[in-house]
Scaffold this motif. Structure first.
Motif, PDB file in Angstrom:
ATOM      1  N   VAL A 136       0.959  -1.333  -0.089  1.00 41.77           N
ATOM      2  CA  VAL A 136       0.107   0.012   0.111  1.00 41.77           C
ATOM      3  C   VAL A 136       0.830   1.251  -0.086  1.00 41.77           C
ATOM      4  CG1 VAL A 136      -1.815   1.154   1.238  1.00 41.77           C
ATOM      5  CG2 VAL A 136      -1.772  -1.206   1.101  1.00 41.77           C
ATOM      6  N   ASN A 137       2.028   1.372   0.784  1.00 39.97           N
ATOM      7  CA  ASN A 137       2.770   2.488   1.082  1.00 39.97           C
ATOM      8  C   ASN A 137       3.542   2.608  -0.187  1.00 39.97           C
ATOM      9  OD1 ASN A 137       3.915   4.696   2.541  1.00 39.97           O
ATOM     10  ND2 ASN A 137       5.192   3.506   3.507  1.00 39.97           N
ATOM     11  N   TYR A 138       4.100   1.697  -0.944  1.00 45.88           N
ATOM     12  CA  TYR A 138       5.238   2.062  -2.052  1.00 45.88           C
ATOM     13  C   TYR A 138       4.573   1.767  -3.306  1.00 45.88           C
ATOM     14  CZ  TYR A 138       8.002   1.443   2.381  1.00 45.88           C
ATOM     15  OH  TYR A 138       8.406   1.560   3.250  1.00 45.88           O
ATOM     16  N   SER A 139       3.278   1.343  -3.381  1.00 42.54           N
ATOM     17  CA  SER A 139       2.690   1.004  -4.819  1.00 42.54           C
ATOM     18  C   SER A 139       1.362   1.695  -4.940  1.00 42.54           C
ATOM     19  CB  SER A 139       2.721  -0.489  -5.023  1.00 42.54           C
ATOM     20  OG  SER A 139       2.050  -0.554  -6.495  1.00 42.54           O
ATOM     21  N   ALA A 140       0.206   1.371  -3.976  1.00 47.62           N
ATOM     22  CA  ALA A 140      -1.022   1.900  -4.029  1.00 47.62           C
ATOM     23  C   ALA A 140      -1.024   3.363  -3.689  1.00 47.62           C
ATOM     24  CB  ALA A 140      -1.916   0.909  -3.204  1.00 47.62           C
ATOM     25  N   LEU A 141      -0.571   3.979  -2.783  1.00 44.36           N
ATOM     26  CA  LEU A 141      -0.428   5.273  -2.473  1.00 44.36           C
ATOM     27  C   LEU A 141       0.393   6.262  -3.223  1.00 44.36           C
ATOM     28  CD1 LEU A 141      -0.737   5.491   1.330  1.00 44.36           C
ATOM     29  CD2 LEU A 141      -2.467   5.708  -0.299  1.00 44.36           C
ATOM     30  N   ARG A 142      -0.192   6.509  -4.479  1.00 38.97           N
ATOM     31  CA  ARG A 142       0.508   7.349  -5.527  1.00 38.97           C
ATOM     32  C   ARG A 142      -0.119   8.795  -5.420  1.00 38.97           C
ATOM     33  NH1 ARG A 142       0.442   4.800 -11.364  1.00 38.97           N
ATOM     34  NH2 ARG A 142      -1.666   5.457 -11.331  1.00 38.97           N
ATOM     35  N   PHE A 143       0.862   9.944  -5.374  1.00 41.90           N
ATOM     36  CA  PHE A 143       0.202  11.322  -5.319  1.00 41.90           C
ATOM     37  C   PHE A 143      -0.735  11.592  -6.832  1.00 41.90           C
ATOM     38  CE2 PHE A 143       3.826  11.801  -2.460  1.00 41.90           C
ATOM     39  CZ  PHE A 143       3.104  11.791  -1.298  1.00 41.90           C
ATOM     40  N   THR A 144      -1.408  12.514  -6.628  1.00 39.87           N
ATOM     41  CA  THR A 144      -2.070  12.928  -7.863  1.00 39.87           C
ATOM     42  C   THR A 144      -1.001  13.470  -8.974  1.00 39.87           C
ATOM     43  OG1 THR A 144      -2.148  15.147  -7.278  1.00 39.87           O
ATOM     44  CG2 THR A 144      -4.087  13.786  -6.456  1.00 39.87           C
ATOM     45  N   SER A 145      -1.684  13.407 -10.263  1.00 44.81           N
ATOM     46  CA  SER A 145      -0.618  13.664 -11.481  1.00 44.81           C
ATOM     47  C   SER A 145      -0.144  15.095 -11.181  1.00 44.81           C
ATOM     48  CB  SER A 145      -1.502  13.413 -12.705  1.00 44.81           C
ATOM     49  OG  SER A 145      -2.498  14.109 -12.833  1.00 44.81           O
TER      50      SER A 145
END
Length: 517
Positions: free
Chosen positions: A254-263
Motif C-alpha cells: 500500500v505504502n510503496y505502490s498503491a498510495l500514489r500522489f495525484t498527477s
C-alpha cells in the motif's frame, strides 16, 4: 333504326361486363397483393432476426477476444505482431513498434470473498502520519474480509488542511491496484449511507499498537452486528512487530505502490527535481524547526523570551497535546528536541558536507525566520526551497493545503542524493523507510543526544574543531540508512523502531548479514 339500337345495346352490355370483370380482377389483385405482402414480410423478418443474432454473437465473441488479448498484454502481443506478413509500409511498422511499447494497464483480478461489513476510517495528524494509518487500515480491512471506504483525511488538526483523499492521492489507482486484496469504495452504498446518517452505526477509537488479533476478536464482531463501524482515530493503531508476514507485506505494498500522489503533485515534484539535478547533486534537509513542533515539544533552545511565551500559549491552546509543563534544557540533553538551524549547520560541517552542495529545505516556515537561518545560509549559500525554485503561480493552488505542500517535499526527499532529518517525526521516519525500500539510499540519521553534548563542549571550548568533527563522523558511520534489524522492545512500542522506518520484511534478503541495532 331498330338495328342500330340493338347494336348499341349489345355494345353497352359488353362494356358493362368488361367493367365488372376489371373491378373484380382488381379486388382479387388487391387481396392477393396483401397476402403476398404478408408472406414477404414474414419471409424477410426471419433472415433479419438471424442476421441480428449473428451480429450479436459476433460482437460478444470479439469483445471476449479483446479482453483476453488485453489480459495477455505485452507477453504475447509483440510475438503476434512479429508473425504478421511483412507487407506493411515502414510507417505502419514504426507505428506497430510504438504501440507495442506503450504500457498496457492490466488490472489485477478482483478478490472474491464474503463481505463481513463496511469499515469507515477518519485519519488524524499530518500527511505522513495519515499515510501510515491508511496502510494499516487497508491491511486490517483485508484481514477482516470487509469493504473499506476511502479514508477521510484530518481537517481539524493544527494545519487545518481541507484537502480530501483525492486531492492528494490518485484515488482510482488506490482502489484498482488493491482490488485483488480488498474491496474499496469511494462511499457507502445509499442504503447504508442513510443508516449512518440516522446514527445506526458504531464509532470508536481502536487501542494503539494493537495486534491484528485484537481487530479480529474485538472489531469484527462489531462490524457484523452494526454492518458499518467507523474508526475515528487511526494513528499507530497496528503493532510494529509480531504480525503475519502477509500483513506486513501488504502494509508495504500500500505504502510503496498503491498510495500514489495525484498527477498534478507528481508533475510539479518532477519539475523541482529536474531543476535541482541541472545544478548537480543535492541534499534534502528536513529542518523540523517550525512553530507547531516547538510548541508541541516544548523545545525553546535559542528562542527569546517573547518566543518562549508564544510557544507556551500555543501548547496550552491545543487540548490533545497532553504534556504542558516541559523542561526544555533537560529534554534537549536527552536528545528529544529537533536540532536548531545553528546546531544543524555545525553538524553538516562536521560531517564534511560540501559547502557548494545544494541544500533543499523540506519544511514549512522556519520559526524565527532569517535571524535563525543566518548561520546556516552563510555556511551553505545554495539553500533553496520549493518557494524559491517555483513561481508563485505554480504553488497558488497549494496555498493553505499543507499536506499537498508536504507531498511535494516528500517526492523531492525520495530522489535526493542525501536525506538528513533533524528530528525523527513522521515524515523523517516514513521517508527513511521508503529510501531503504528503494535500495538503502543515503539517509543520515542524526544522534541528537550525542550531538548536543558535543556541540555544547565545542561551543564551550573543551573540544577543538578537529576533535568535534572526528567524534561526529565516527558516531554516524553506521547511521547512513544501511540495512539493520528493527529493534523490538516488548510492551514499549513507542520506544522500539517504527515499522515504516525500517520495513525489513519487504525487501529481498541481502548477501551480507544485517547489523544488530
Amino acid at each position: 333504326m331498330c338495328r342500330t339500337e340493338k347494336i348499341e345495346k349489345k355494345r353497352s352490355e359488353r362494356e358493362g361486363g368488361r367493367r365488372r370483370w376489371v373491378v373484380s380482377a382488381m379486388g382479387l389483385k388487391t387481396l392477393g397483393e396483401s397476402r403476398v405482402e404478408k408472406l414477404k414480410n414474414s419471409m424477410v423478418s426471419r433472415p433479419r432476426m438471424k442476421l441480428w443474432m449473428i451480429r450479436a454473437t459476433t460482437s460478444v465473441l470479439l469483445w471476449t477476444c479483446l479482453v483476453q488479448l488485453t489480459a495477455l498484454g505485452e507477453t504475447w502481443g509483440p510475438r503476434v505482431l512479429k508473425g504478421w506478413p511483412s507487407c506493411f509500409s515502414q510507417e505502419m511498422a514504426t507505428l506497430d513498434v510504438k504501440l507495442s511499447r506503450a504500457p498496457v494497464k492490466v488490472l489485477p483480478p478482483k478478490r472474491v470473498y464474503k463481505n463481513n461489513g463496511y469499515l469507515m476510517v477518519s485519519c488524524n495528524g499530518g500527511l505522513n502520519q495519515m499515510r501510515a494509518a491508511i496502510c494499516d487500515m487497508v491491511a486490517i480491512a483485508r484481514y477482516l474480509n470487509v469493504t473499506l471506504i476511502v479514508p477521510e483525511l484530518d481537517k481539524t488538526s493544527f494545519w487545518a488542511d481541507p484537502s480530501e483523499f483525492q486531492d492528494i492521492f490518485d484515488v482510482d489507482h488506490f482502489i484498482t491496484s488493491l482490488r485483488d486484496e480488498v474491496r474499496i469504495l469511494k462511499e457507502l452504498p445509499p442504503r447504508l449511507k442513510r443508516r449512518v446518517e440516522l446514527g445506526m452505526s458504531y464509532t470508536m477509537a481502536p487501542i494503539s499498537w494493537s495486534d491484528i488479533s485484537y481487530y479480529h476478536n474485538q472489531i469484527l464482531p462489531l462490524i457484523q452486528k452494526y454492518k458499518v463501524v467507523h474508526l475515528n482515530r487511526t494513528d499507530a493503531r497496528l503493532a510494529n512487530n509480531g504480525q503475519p508476514m502477509e500483513i506486513q507485506k501488504l502494509r508495504c505494498r500500500v505504502n510503496y505502490s498503491a498510495l500514489r500522489f495525484t498527477s498534478q503533485i507528481e508533475e510539479l515534484g518532477r519539475r523541482v527535481i529536474r531543476m535541482l539535478r541541472q545544478n548537480g547533486p543535492f541534499l534534502v534537509l528536513h529542518l523540523r524547526y517550525e512553530m507547531d513542533m516547538l510548541a508541541f515539544s516544548g523545545c525553546t533552545q535559542g528562542c527569546n523570551s517573547e518566543e518562549v511565551e508564544e510557544l507556551t500559549r500555543m501548547r496550552y491552546a491545543y487540548p490533545w497535546w497532553k504534556e504542558k509543563i516541559i523542561n526544555s534544557d533537560l529534554k534537549r540533553k536527552d536528545g528529544l528536541c529537533p536540532l536548531t538551524p545553528e546546531e544543524t549547520m555545525l553538524t553538516l560541517k562536521a560531517l564534511d558536507i560540501d559547502p557548494d552542495m545544494q541544500i533543499y529545505i523540506a519544511a514549512g516556515e522556519i520559526y524565527g525566520g532569517e535571524r535563525r537561518m543566518a548561520s546556516l545560509a552563510a555556511a551553505y549559500p545554495k539553500l533553496v526551497r520549493k518557494e524559491t525554485l517555483l513561481e508563485p503561480s505554480d504553488l497558488r493552488i497549494f496555498q493553505n493545503h499543507s499536506s499537498q505542500m508536504a507531498a511535494l517535499d516528500y517526492l523531492v526527499a525520495l530522489e535526493s542524493d542525501i536525506f538528513v532529518p533533524t528530528y525523527d517525526g513522521n515524515m523523517a521516519k516514513v521517508v527513511e523507510g521508503h529510501r531503504r525500500y528503494l535500495g538503502f539510499k543515503k539517509t543520515i540519521l542524526l544522534d541528537r543526544r550525542l550531538l548536543v553534548d558535543l556541540i555544547d563542549r565545542y561551543n564551550g571550548g573543551s573540544l577543538s574543531w578537529e576533535e568535534f568533527s572526528y567524534a561526529v563522523k565516527g558516531d554516524h558511520t553506521a547511521r547512513m540508512g544501511n540495512p539493520i534489524k528493527r529493534v523490538v522492545i516488548p510492551d514499549r512500542p513507542k520506544e522500539e523502531d517504527y515499522f515504516y522506518a525500517n520495513p525489513e520484511e519487504c525487501w529481498q534478503p541481502l548477501d551480507e548479514p544485517w547489523n544488530a541495532s
